[in-house]
Design a protein around this motif. Structure first.
Motif, PDB file in Angstrom:
ATOM      1  N   ALA A 231       0.836  -1.195   0.000  1.00 27.55           N
ATOM      2  CA  ALA A 231       0.000   0.000   0.000  1.00 27.55           C
ATOM      3  C   ALA A 231       0.876   1.252   0.000  1.00 27.55           C
ATOM      4  CB  ALA A 231      -0.923  -0.005   1.211  1.00 27.55           C
ATOM      5  N   PHE A 232       0.386   2.313  -0.627  1.00 20.43           N
ATOM      6  CA  PHE A 232       1.169   3.546  -0.728  1.00 20.43           C
ATOM      7  C   PHE A 232       1.501   4.115   0.637  1.00 20.43           C
ATOM      8  CE2 PHE A 232       1.252   8.232  -0.993  1.00 20.43           C
ATOM      9  CZ  PHE A 232       2.393   8.379  -1.764  1.00 20.43           C
ATOM     10  N   ALA A 233       0.595   3.973   1.606  1.00 22.50           N
ATOM     11  CA  ALA A 233       0.837   4.506   2.948  1.00 22.50           C
ATOM     12  C   ALA A 233       2.035   3.855   3.611  1.00 22.50           C
ATOM     13  CB  ALA A 233      -0.413   4.303   3.813  1.00 22.50           C
ATOM     14  N   VAL A 234       2.429   2.676   3.144  1.00 20.74           N
ATOM     15  CA  VAL A 234       3.580   1.958   3.707  1.00 20.74           C
ATOM     16  C   VAL A 234       4.765   2.033   2.752  1.00 20.74           C
ATOM     17  CG1 VAL A 234       4.437  -0.264   4.540  1.00 20.74           C
ATOM     18  CG2 VAL A 234       2.063   0.408   4.985  1.00 20.74           C
ATOM     19  N   ALA A 235       4.545   1.679   1.485  1.00 13.49           N
ATOM     20  CA  ALA A 235       5.641   1.644   0.513  1.00 13.49           C
ATOM     21  C   ALA A 235       6.227   3.032   0.276  1.00 13.49           C
ATOM     22  CB  ALA A 235       5.143   1.042  -0.800  1.00 13.49           C
ATOM     23  N   GLY A 236       5.374   4.064   0.258  1.00 13.49           N
ATOM     24  CA  GLY A 236       5.862   5.425   0.027  1.00 13.49           C
ATOM     25  C   GLY A 236       6.799   5.906   1.128  1.00 13.49           C
ATOM     26  N   PRO A 237       6.353   5.929   2.401  1.00 16.54           N
ATOM     27  CA  PRO A 237       7.259   6.344   3.482  1.00 16.54           C
ATOM     28  C   PRO A 237       8.509   5.474   3.597  1.00 16.54           C
ATOM     29  CG  PRO A 237       4.988   6.413   4.230  1.00 16.54           C
ATOM     30  CD  PRO A 237       4.972   5.773   2.876  1.00 16.54           C
ATOM     31  N   ARG A 238       8.373   4.178   3.339  1.00 17.47           N
ATOM     32  CA  ARG A 238       9.538   3.301   3.443  1.00 17.47           C
ATOM     33  C   ARG A 238      10.582   3.659   2.371  1.00 17.47           C
ATOM     34  NH1 ARG A 238       7.730  -2.560   4.390  1.00 17.47           N
ATOM     35  NH2 ARG A 238       7.472  -1.676   6.481  1.00 17.47           N
ATOM     36  N   ALA A 239      10.137   3.930   1.154  1.00 18.07           N
ATOM     37  CA  ALA A 239      11.070   4.351   0.100  1.00 18.07           C
ATOM     38  C   ALA A 239      11.688   5.707   0.433  1.00 18.07           C
ATOM     39  CB  ALA A 239      10.346   4.402  -1.248  1.00 18.07           C
ATOM     40  N   TRP A 240      10.883   6.610   0.968  1.00 19.33           N
ATOM     41  CA  TRP A 240      11.362   7.944   1.337  1.00 19.33           C
ATOM     42  C   TRP A 240      12.413   7.865   2.442  1.00 19.33           C
ATOM     43  CZ3 TRP A 240      10.778  12.913  -0.340  1.00 19.33           C
ATOM     44  CH2 TRP A 240      11.081  13.948   0.559  1.00 19.33           C
ATOM     45  N   ASN A 241      12.147   7.075   3.466  1.00 21.67           N
ATOM     46  CA  ASN A 241      13.076   6.977   4.595  1.00 21.67           C
ATOM     47  C   ASN A 241      14.411   6.350   4.201  1.00 21.67           C
ATOM     48  OD1 ASN A 241      11.057   8.070   6.155  1.00 21.67           O
ATOM     49  ND2 ASN A 241      10.475   6.142   7.134  1.00 21.67           N
ATOM     50  N   SER A 242      14.430   5.605   3.095  1.00 21.49           N
ATOM     51  CA  SER A 242      15.679   4.971   2.659  1.00 21.49           C
ATOM     52  C   SER A 242      16.608   5.943   1.940  1.00 21.49           C
ATOM     53  CB  SER A 242      15.367   3.781   1.738  1.00 21.49           C
ATOM     54  OG  SER A 242      14.833   4.228   0.495  1.00 21.49           O
ATOM     55  N   LEU A 243      16.123   7.149   1.624  1.00 18.53           N
ATOM     56  CA  LEU A 243      16.939   8.124   0.907  1.00 18.53           C
ATOM     57  C   LEU A 243      17.876   8.856   1.854  1.00 18.53           C
ATOM     58  CD1 LEU A 243      14.263   9.770  -1.434  1.00 18.53           C
ATOM     59  CD2 LEU A 243      15.847   7.929  -1.991  1.00 18.53           C
ATOM     60  N   PRO A 244      19.017   9.311   1.353  1.00 15.07           N
ATOM     61  CA  PRO A 244      19.898  10.161   2.165  1.00 15.07           C
ATOM     62  C   PRO A 244      19.172  11.436   2.583  1.00 15.07           C
ATOM     63  CG  PRO A 244      21.053   9.358   0.217  1.00 15.07           C
ATOM     64  CD  PRO A 244      19.610   8.990   0.042  1.00 15.07           C
ATOM     65  N   ASP A 245      19.525  11.939   3.751  1.00 10.85           N
ATOM     66  CA  ASP A 245      18.843  13.107   4.287  1.00 10.85           C
ATOM     67  C   ASP A 245      18.997  14.323   3.378  1.00 10.85           C
ATOM     68  OD1 ASP A 245      17.350  14.074   6.677  1.00 10.85           O
ATOM     69  OD2 ASP A 245      19.030  15.476   6.803  1.00 10.85           O
ATOM     70  N   ALA A 246      20.135  14.437   2.721  1.00 16.51           N
ATOM     71  CA  ALA A 246      20.361  15.602   1.849  1.00 16.51           C
ATOM     72  C   ALA A 246      19.366  15.636   0.698  1.00 16.51           C
ATOM     73  CB  ALA A 246      21.791  15.582   1.315  1.00 16.51           C
ATOM     74  N   ILE A 247      18.999  14.466   0.156  1.00 15.41           N
ATOM     75  CA  ILE A 247      18.031  14.416  -0.940  1.00 15.41           C
ATOM     76  C   ILE A 247      16.642  14.760  -0.431  1.00 15.41           C
ATOM     77  CG2 ILE A 247      16.949  12.924  -2.665  1.00 15.41           C
ATOM     78  CD1 ILE A 247      19.525  11.381  -2.876  1.00 15.41           C
ATOM     79  N   ARG A 248      16.277  14.235   0.738  1.00 15.83           N
ATOM     80  CA  ARG A 248      14.939  14.482   1.276  1.00 15.83           C
ATOM     81  C   ARG A 248      14.717  15.947   1.616  1.00 15.83           C
ATOM     82  NH1 ARG A 248      14.180  10.175   5.982  1.00 15.83           N
ATOM     83  NH2 ARG A 248      16.371  10.703   6.364  1.00 15.83           N
ATOM     84  N   ARG A 249      15.774  16.661   1.893  1.00 13.41           N
ATOM     85  CA  ARG A 249      15.630  18.066   2.283  1.00 13.41           C
ATOM     86  C   ARG A 249      15.685  19.020   1.088  1.00 13.41           C
ATOM     87  NH1 ARG A 249      15.255  18.525   7.574  1.00 13.41           N
ATOM     88  NH2 ARG A 249      16.146  16.912   8.938  1.00 13.41           N
ATOM     89  N   CYS A 250      15.749  18.501  -0.114  1.00  7.32           N
ATOM     90  CA  CYS A 250      15.672  19.355  -1.312  1.00  7.32           C
ATOM     91  C   CYS A 250      14.307  20.030  -1.351  1.00  7.32           C
ATOM     92  CB  CYS A 250      15.885  18.535  -2.580  1.00  7.32           C
ATOM     93  SG  CYS A 250      17.570  17.974  -2.851  1.00  7.32           S
ATOM     94  N   SER A 251      14.283  21.299  -1.655  1.00  7.49           N
ATOM     95  CA  SER A 251      13.014  22.026  -1.721  1.00  7.49           C
ATOM     96  C   SER A 251      12.513  22.207  -3.143  1.00  7.49           C
ATOM     97  CB  SER A 251      13.160  23.397  -1.054  1.00  7.49           C
ATOM     98  OG  SER A 251      14.203  24.143  -1.677  1.00  7.49           O
ATOM     99  N   SER A 252      13.410  22.134  -4.107  1.00  7.35           N
ATOM    100  CA  SER A 252      13.028  22.297  -5.515  1.00  7.35           C
ATOM    101  C   SER A 252      12.680  20.941  -6.117  1.00  7.35           C
ATOM    102  CB  SER A 252      14.169  22.935  -6.293  1.00  7.35           C
ATOM    103  OG  SER A 252      13.961  22.829  -7.692  1.00  7.35           O
ATOM    104  N   PRO A 253      11.537  20.826  -6.781  1.00 11.39           N
ATOM    105  CA  PRO A 253      11.183  19.544  -7.416  1.00 11.39           C
ATOM    106  C   PRO A 253      12.217  19.090  -8.439  1.00 11.39           C
ATOM    107  CG  PRO A 253       9.274  20.992  -7.327  1.00 11.39           C
ATOM    108  CD  PRO A 253      10.457  21.814  -6.900  1.00 11.39           C
ATOM    109  N   ASP A 254      12.743  20.009  -9.247  1.00  9.80           N
ATOM    110  CA  ASP A 254      13.728  19.626 -10.256  1.00  9.80           C
ATOM    111  C   ASP A 254      15.021  19.133  -9.611  1.00  9.80           C
ATOM    112  OD1 ASP A 254      11.985  20.285 -12.286  1.00  9.80           O
ATOM    113  OD2 ASP A 254      12.752  22.323 -12.520  1.00  9.80           O
ATOM    114  N   ASN A 255      15.478  19.847  -8.573  1.00  9.89           N
ATOM    115  CA  ASN A 255      16.690  19.407  -7.878  1.00  9.89           C
ATOM    116  C   ASN A 255      16.484  18.065  -7.206  1.00  9.89           C
ATOM    117  OD1 ASN A 255      17.983  21.746  -8.663  1.00  9.89           O
ATOM    118  ND2 ASN A 255      17.596  22.820  -6.742  1.00  9.89           N
ATOM    119  N   PHE A 256      15.292  17.869  -6.638  1.00  7.38           N
ATOM    120  CA  PHE A 256      15.005  16.596  -5.973  1.00  7.38           C
ATOM    121  C   PHE A 256      15.023  15.448  -6.976  1.00  7.38           C
ATOM    122  CE2 PHE A 256      11.873  13.341  -4.862  1.00  7.38           C
ATOM    123  CZ  PHE A 256      12.394  12.897  -3.645  1.00  7.38           C
TER     124      PHE A 256
END
Length: 395
Positions: free
Chosen positions: A356-381
């Motif tokens: 389910a997206f409620a599980v798979a989405g956060p799990r994929a997000w949490n696996s990313l480096p913190d620097a990527i998650r903190r990008c504010s620009s969609p293109d940079n992200f």
């Protein structure tokens, strides 16, 4: 989104039911007077804005031209122009009350232009009651449509139960009653280009998807020698990759054997692009083309959707299932609360709830480096995310 909801329902031991409603000549039967009244009373459009819509709809004329002959010109008194941006939007506004009718019956709905889906969930022992409620709700929707000059095509309405194979024996044998029509439960339905199986395995969709991709590749191969590499890449991107990426978040958590079937289409496309032989090692070819593998393509789409949810640019029904760890009171004082982590809900079955997206989405997000998650620009992200997944795949 209801695909994710069904996965969560089955994970908790419930079953789900889905009805796909079909309208006859939906865009052609919209009443202009009713539409303008609804824009004014329900959506508060007045003055100049309402006059714009009046001008857009009124005094349109049409005729048919065939082999040099032209029919008499007639005024278009009903319908919204098709092939325009405003056409689907006006139709959704015209039929907005349908969602309220369905919600009043305790059921849920999703609507995309004239495609309307009604669904609900229940315990297996009360499946008959859910079927009756669904039939009653559709009858009320049909009555509303009749009053508003629309017509529900009961003969083309589809219905399906979503249930794990081990619980299939608990389903009622009765058909769904839609007026005088008895709709037999299907084992697979097509909605917005995606085939759904009653066990949510996605096998039907993947089988058709892979067959379509290989069919396109055979056609491209027949003209490959006449095309430069750039043209081949354009064709493959438009006719193969776009199909593999469409709604691919529904493939999250599927068994590796299913993902490998789709990966075989990408491998064949890479070999065709560079003119490689069947037994040539595929990894250098994919890396040279900068093509992500299927698991990384799925993770890419999941992370982009979560990014949009975090920054408030995703639909509300997606944003509601994404919760930062810091928003949970008992965890605000933990070290994880200071990061950009999202809450991953607990599930019972990895083959259902974890997809389910409620599980798979956060799990994929949490696996990313913190620097990527903190990008504010969609293109940079997106740029940083693809680079990260590319390195993860090939280095």
């Amino acid at each position: 989104m209801y695909h994710s909801s069904f996965l969560s329902s089955l994970d908790t031991g419930d079953i789900a039911a889905l009805a796909l409603l079909d309208l006859s000549a939906a865009f052609d039967t919209v009443d202009h007077t009713i539409l303008l009244q609804r824009l004014q009373t329900s959506f508060g459009l007045n003055g100049t804005v309402l006059s714009w819509f009046c001008s857009y709809l009124d005094q349109r004329r049409q005729h048919v031209r065939y082999r040099g002959e032209q029919s008499a010109t007639s005024e278009v008194q009903f319908g919204v122009p098709q092939g325009s941006v405003l056409g689907p939007l006006l139709f959704v506004l015209y039929t907005a009350d349908i969602v309220n009718i369905i919600a009043h019956q305790g059921l849920s709905a999703h609507q995309y232009a004239d495609d309307i889906q009604v669904y609900g969930r229940c315990r297996p022992n009360v499946a008959t009651s859910l079927s009756l409620e669904l039939g009653s709700c559709i009858e009320q929707v049909a009555d509303w449509m009749g009053v508003n000059r629309l017509q529900l095509n009961a003969a083309k309405t589809e219905f399906m139960w979503f249930v794990p194979p081990r619980r299939r024996h608990q389903l009622p044998s009765d058909h769904l009653a839609v007026g005088p029509v008895q709709v037999k439960p299907a084992t697979s339905v097509r909605d917005l280009g995606v085939y759904l199986d009653s066990d949510l395995s996605m096998r039907s969709h993947i089988t058709r998807l892979v067959c379509t991709c290989f069919g396109v590749l055979r056609q491209i191969r027949s003209i490959r020698r006449s095309l430069p590499r750039e043209s081949v890449l354009t064709l493959i991107s438009s006719l193969v990759m776009s199909k593999l990426d469409y709604c691919n978040v529904a493939f999250a958590g599927l068994p590796r054997c299913e993902l490998d079937r789709m990966q075989s289409a990408i491998n064949a496309a890479a070999r065709l692009t560079v003119g490689a032989h069947l037994h040539d090692h595929i990894t250098p070819l994919l890396a040279d083309l900068h093509w992500l593998r299927i698991p990384q393509r799925i993770q890419y789409k999941l992370c982009v959707l979560v990014f949009n949810c975090v920054h408030g640019s995703a639909p509300r029904y997606l944003q509601e299932v994404i919760r930062p760890v810091e928003s949970i009171e008992p965890r605000r004082r933990l070290r994880s609360a200071s990061s950009a982590d999202l809450l991953v809900p607990a599930t019972r079955h990895s083959t259902l709830g974890d997809r389910a997206f409620a599980v798979a989405g956060p799990r994929a997000w949490n696996s990313l480096p913190d620097a990527i998650r903190r990008c504010s620009s969609p293109d940079n992200f997106k740029r940083a995310l693809k680079t990260h997944l590319y390195i993860q795949s090939y280095f």
